[in-house]
Write a protein that holds these residues in place. Structure first.
Motif, PDB file in Angstrom:
ATOM      1  N   CYS A 568       0.866  -1.181   0.000  1.00 25.03           N
ATOM      2  CA  CYS A 568       0.000   0.000   0.000  1.00 25.03           C
ATOM      3  C   CYS A 568       0.903   1.231   0.000  1.00 25.03           C
ATOM      4  CB  CYS A 568      -0.920   0.001   1.219  1.00 25.03           C
ATOM      5  SG  CYS A 568      -2.015  -1.413   1.356  1.00 25.03           S
ATOM      6  N   GLY A 569       1.321   1.645  -1.173  1.00 21.38           N
ATOM      7  CA  GLY A 569       2.121   2.852  -1.293  1.00 21.38           C
ATOM      8  C   GLY A 569       3.566   2.729  -0.888  1.00 21.38           C
ATOM      9  N   THR A 585       7.030  -3.904  -7.412  1.00 22.56           N
ATOM     10  CA  THR A 585       6.540  -2.558  -7.137  1.00 22.56           C
ATOM     11  C   THR A 585       5.020  -2.576  -6.981  1.00 22.56           C
ATOM     12  OG1 THR A 585       6.357  -2.072  -9.499  1.00 22.56           O
ATOM     13  CG2 THR A 585       8.436  -1.512  -8.407  1.00 22.56           C
ATOM     14  N   GLY A 586       4.487  -1.467  -6.501  1.00 21.88           N
ATOM     15  CA  GLY A 586       3.047  -1.298  -6.349  1.00 21.88           C
ATOM     16  C   GLY A 586       2.609   0.049  -6.885  1.00 21.88           C
ATOM     17  N   HIS A 587       1.309   0.185  -7.101  1.00 19.07           N
ATOM     18  CA  HIS A 587       0.774   1.421  -7.692  1.00 19.07           C
ATOM     19  C   HIS A 587      -0.344   2.030  -6.867  1.00 19.07           C
ATOM     20  CE1 HIS A 587       3.073   0.430 -11.319  1.00 19.07           C
ATOM     21  NE2 HIS A 587       2.563  -0.800 -11.248  1.00 19.07           N
ATOM     22  N   THR A 588      -0.650   1.446  -5.716  1.00 20.87           N
ATOM     23  CA  THR A 588      -1.729   1.991  -4.894  1.00 20.87           C
ATOM     24  C   THR A 588      -1.201   3.073  -3.967  1.00 20.87           C
ATOM     25  OG1 THR A 588      -1.363   0.227  -3.295  1.00 20.87           O
ATOM     26  CG2 THR A 588      -3.055  -0.144  -4.950  1.00 20.87           C
ATOM     27  N   LEU A 589      -2.123   3.817  -3.362  1.00 20.62           N
ATOM     28  CA  LEU A 589      -1.770   4.900  -2.457  1.00 20.62           C
ATOM     29  C   LEU A 589      -1.608   4.373  -1.035  1.00 20.62           C
ATOM     30  CD1 LEU A 589      -4.244   7.634  -3.763  1.00 20.62           C
ATOM     31  CD2 LEU A 589      -1.805   7.415  -4.273  1.00 20.62           C
ATOM     32  N   THR A 598      -5.386  -2.631  -2.837  1.00 16.54           N
ATOM     33  CA  THR A 598      -4.100  -3.077  -2.331  1.00 16.54           C
ATOM     34  C   THR A 598      -3.417  -3.925  -3.399  1.00 16.54           C
ATOM     35  OG1 THR A 598      -4.934  -3.118  -0.054  1.00 16.54           O
ATOM     36  CG2 THR A 598      -2.912  -4.338  -0.505  1.00 16.54           C
ATOM     37  N   ASP A 599      -2.147  -3.626  -3.677  1.00 23.15           N
ATOM     38  CA  ASP A 599      -1.377  -4.460  -4.601  1.00 23.15           C
ATOM     39  C   ASP A 599      -1.028  -5.779  -3.918  1.00 23.15           C
ATOM     40  OD1 ASP A 599      -1.148  -2.744  -6.901  1.00 23.15           O
ATOM     41  OD2 ASP A 599       0.114  -1.461  -5.665  1.00 23.15           O
TER      42      ASP A 599
END
Length: 675
Positions: A568-569, A585-589, A598-599
């Protein structure tokens, strides 16, 4: 309320000292051979250092002066003074906080001092047995009374409270009515109560201990009280299933049989005291007994399942309660926006570029200000502003009056929408807090009837974890938080949270997130449900406090290596196997920024491979070639060494302008797990 609480706190220390003084004064009445007062001396050592221990020593001295002659009081007081000096000198050492050191040192001191007096006596061989028994009583008393007497925040464990009751009853055994000991009657009632509450085995054990202490003070030359109380405790615990009356009668019959069989002289007295104990037990209110303690037998598997369920319910309830309290602490009352902001924003747009701005807002400021103040009530009541709301003097002078009215109405609409939004958010936040509290209470009540909790057995780990934190330059606290734990089923959970900003405020945000997630996961909540719940709750909380946190959560099964990474961010994470490095990597805030996504990445953590979680203070993922090269070239197996190495290299490439955190998981091979 605060004044009353401060008054209670002010009296707490003096009352504690007075109670310790009174306790040791009364316990001196329990004497073995008219020369030993092991219960009072044990209470002095258990009271610790400071005022509590000093007043316990004062009570011992006063009791010795009253209950003993000078020859027997002198060694007793000497041992008490040595106990207080010993605790005062060594009490600050960490090893003294453990269970055994203080009782063992107290026993050694007591035996050494009294041994000297025995050696100097005319017939030392006669009293060595009594001295050894008194030494053992001192050690038991220190160990069991220390949780209650040592410190300002006592721990009232059931065993300590039970032993304290036994000591008080024994001290009161010197009080007699018609040749019957009042203290022993209460002691018998305590044994019977324990047997009926805890069962046959507990009743027999407590009865045997109580009887042994009673025999030592009575010096009857036998074990009359030990046999009587032990047999009576077992009988009462066995017959409690048939009711309290039957249990009391069974206790009396067992004591009567044991006493008359072993001692013809004092057997009648013991039997009559058993009748008094039975009567005292029958006088205990039914609500304090809690009903029958006999329960139908259950299988070990069923019992373990119920205990695991109860543990999970309690942990989930605690997480919801903490979530409710965190929202309550960070929620302030709705601050109504001043209506003057409508005029401020409108005049900023219209008047700033006006050619007569100086005339209106400097020379005729009072007239302009009064015109806006006079229009405010109409504006709020009607929901829009009209030309007639302003005085003719102002409206005729303003060269952009139509444009000003249009801008004022636009800003008023925005003001009313913001006001409605704040109230709706506050209502939603209040409703959510109430729902969390109600659900926590419901889970707690449900878990209350599922039986006792047994600690889970430790599993063979088969993995290693390394972690390191570094605060930002100039800060003493790191805003990142790391945690790692296993759930009841052996699942490994690794958490890394980065709070917004740096220092103490960021640390509070990230620590709160880690604590809540840990409680949810340990309570049996799935990671997806836990993250979704916290997303919604943190969004409501952030609307008041403005804080948020990134989250990296790794769920891994060490036996199979199957894992799931939730982001989460957070900054990128890395998986290393040999010389191959995978970047995730992830793309959520982050949590608290209004979204619930949630990634989630499924992983297979192979044997002899690493998973690296880190915060953006170590690497933001934009220029991480140095980190991937470092991981690819690493040939060691110690995860802590790797974490320290990553932190050191990050300072060379990233600097220390932000908090940094690194957490490394290393999955060992089959051979290492078998060990």
């Amino acid at each position: 309320m605060e004044r009353q609480q401060s008054r209670m706190e002010r009296w707490q220390v003096p009352m504690g000292c007075a109670m310790r003084c009174a306790l040791t004064f009364g316990l001196v009445a329990y004497r073995m051979g008219d020369g030993y007062a092991p219960l009072a001396l044990g209470a002095v050592a258990a009271s610790g250092q400071g005022g509590g221990g000093l007043w316990a020593l004062v009570g011992l001295v006063l009791g010795a002066m009253l209950w003993m002659d000078f020859a027997t009081a002198l060694p007793c007081v000497a041992v008490g003074i040595l106990f207080y000096c010993m605790v005062s000198a060594l009490g600050d050492f960490k090893w003294m906080a453990k269970t055994l050191p203080l009782p063992m040192m107290s026993m050694a001191t007591f035996f050494a001092v009294n041994g000297i007096y025995l050696i100097q006596s005319l017939s030392p061989n006669v009293a060595w047995g009594l001295c050894l028994c008194a030494t053992a009583v001192v050690g038991v008393t220190v160990g069991l009374l220390r949780p209650i007497l040592d410190g300002d925040n006592p721990s009232f464990s059931p065993h300590s409270l039970l032993y304290l009751g036994i000591c008080l009853c024994l001290a009161g055994s010197v009080l007699t009515v018609s040749g019957l000991s009042v203290g022993r009657m209460f002691l018998g009632a305590l044994v019977l109560y324990t047997a009926c509450q805890r069962g046959c085995s507990h009743g027999g054990t407590v009865g045997l201990l109580s009887g042994l202490l009673a025999d030592l003070i009575a010096q009857s030359g036998g074990l009359v009280f030990s046999a009587a109380y032990g047999l009576g405790g077992m009988a009462g615990g066995y017959l409690v299933a048939y009711g309290r009356i039957v249990a009391g009668l069974g206790y009396s019959v067992a004591v009567f049989f044991a006493a008359l069989t072993l001692s013809q002289g004092s057997g009648a007295v013991v039997a009559l005291e058993a009748l008094g104990a039975m009567a005292l037990y029958w006088c205990i209110p039914q609500r304090l007994l809690g009903g029958k303690r006999v329960q139908p037998p259950v299988s070990a598997q069923t019992n373990a399942t119920v205990e695991r369920l109860r543990s999970q319910l309690n942990k989930t309830a605690t997480a919801l309660r903490d979530l409710y309290e965190s929202m309550a602490r960070n929620t302030m009352a709705v601050q109504e926006e001043n209506p003057s902001v409508v005029f401020d924003r409108a005049t900023e747009q219209v008047c700033r570029s006006c050619t007569i701005c100086t005339q209106c807002w400097q020379k005729d400021y009072a007239t302009t200000h009064n015109a806006f103040n006079d229009a405010t009530p109409f504006l709020l009541e009607r929901g829009r502003v009209l030309a007639k709301d302003f005085s003719p003097q102002f409206s005729n002078r303003c060269i952009h009056f139509p444009q000003l009215l249009q801008t004022l109405n636009a800003e008023l609409s925005a003001y009313l929408l913001r006001k409605q939004y704040r109230r709706e958010i506050e209502e939603t936040r209040r409703s959510a807090r109430g729902q969390y509290a109600q659900l926590s209470d419901l889970l707690t009540a449900t878990a209350a009837g599922l039986g006792s909790v047994q600690p889970a057995m430790a599993s063979n780990k088969g993995y290693g974890v390394g972690a390191v934190l570094r605060p930002k330059d100039g800060e003493t606290l790191c805003g990142d938080t790391i945690d790692g734990f296993e759930t009841d089923d052996g699942t490994l959970c690794l958490l890394l949270c980065d709070g917004m900003g740096c220092g103490g405020d960021a640390q509070k945000e990230s620590a709160l997130m880690v604590r809540l997630l840990r409680q949810f996961l340990q309570g049996g909540i799935t990671p997806e449900a836990a993250l979704k719940t916290l997303h919604a709750a943190m969004a409501l909380r952030a609307s008041a406090s403005g804080g948020f946190s990134t989250v990296d959560l790794l769920i891994c099964h060490p036996d199979s290596g199957q894992a799931t990474l939730y982001k989460c961010g957070g900054a990128p994470s890395y998986v290393k196997k040999g010389g191959v490095v995978r970047r995730i990597t992830g793309h959520t805030l982050p949590m608290g920024m209004g979204q619930t996504a949630t990634d989630m990445t499924q992983l297979q953590v192979e044997e002899h491979s690493f998973v690296v979680l880190l915060s953006d203070g170590i690497s933001d993922g934009v220029e991480d070639e140095w980190l991937q090269n470092l991981l690819a070239g690493w040939e060691g197996t110690n995860p802590q060494t790797l974490a320290n190495l990553i932190l050191t290299h990050s300072q060379l490439h990233q600097g220390s302008s932000d908090d940094g955190a690194v957490q490394v998981l290393y999955r060992e091979g089959v051979r290492a797990r078998a060990v």
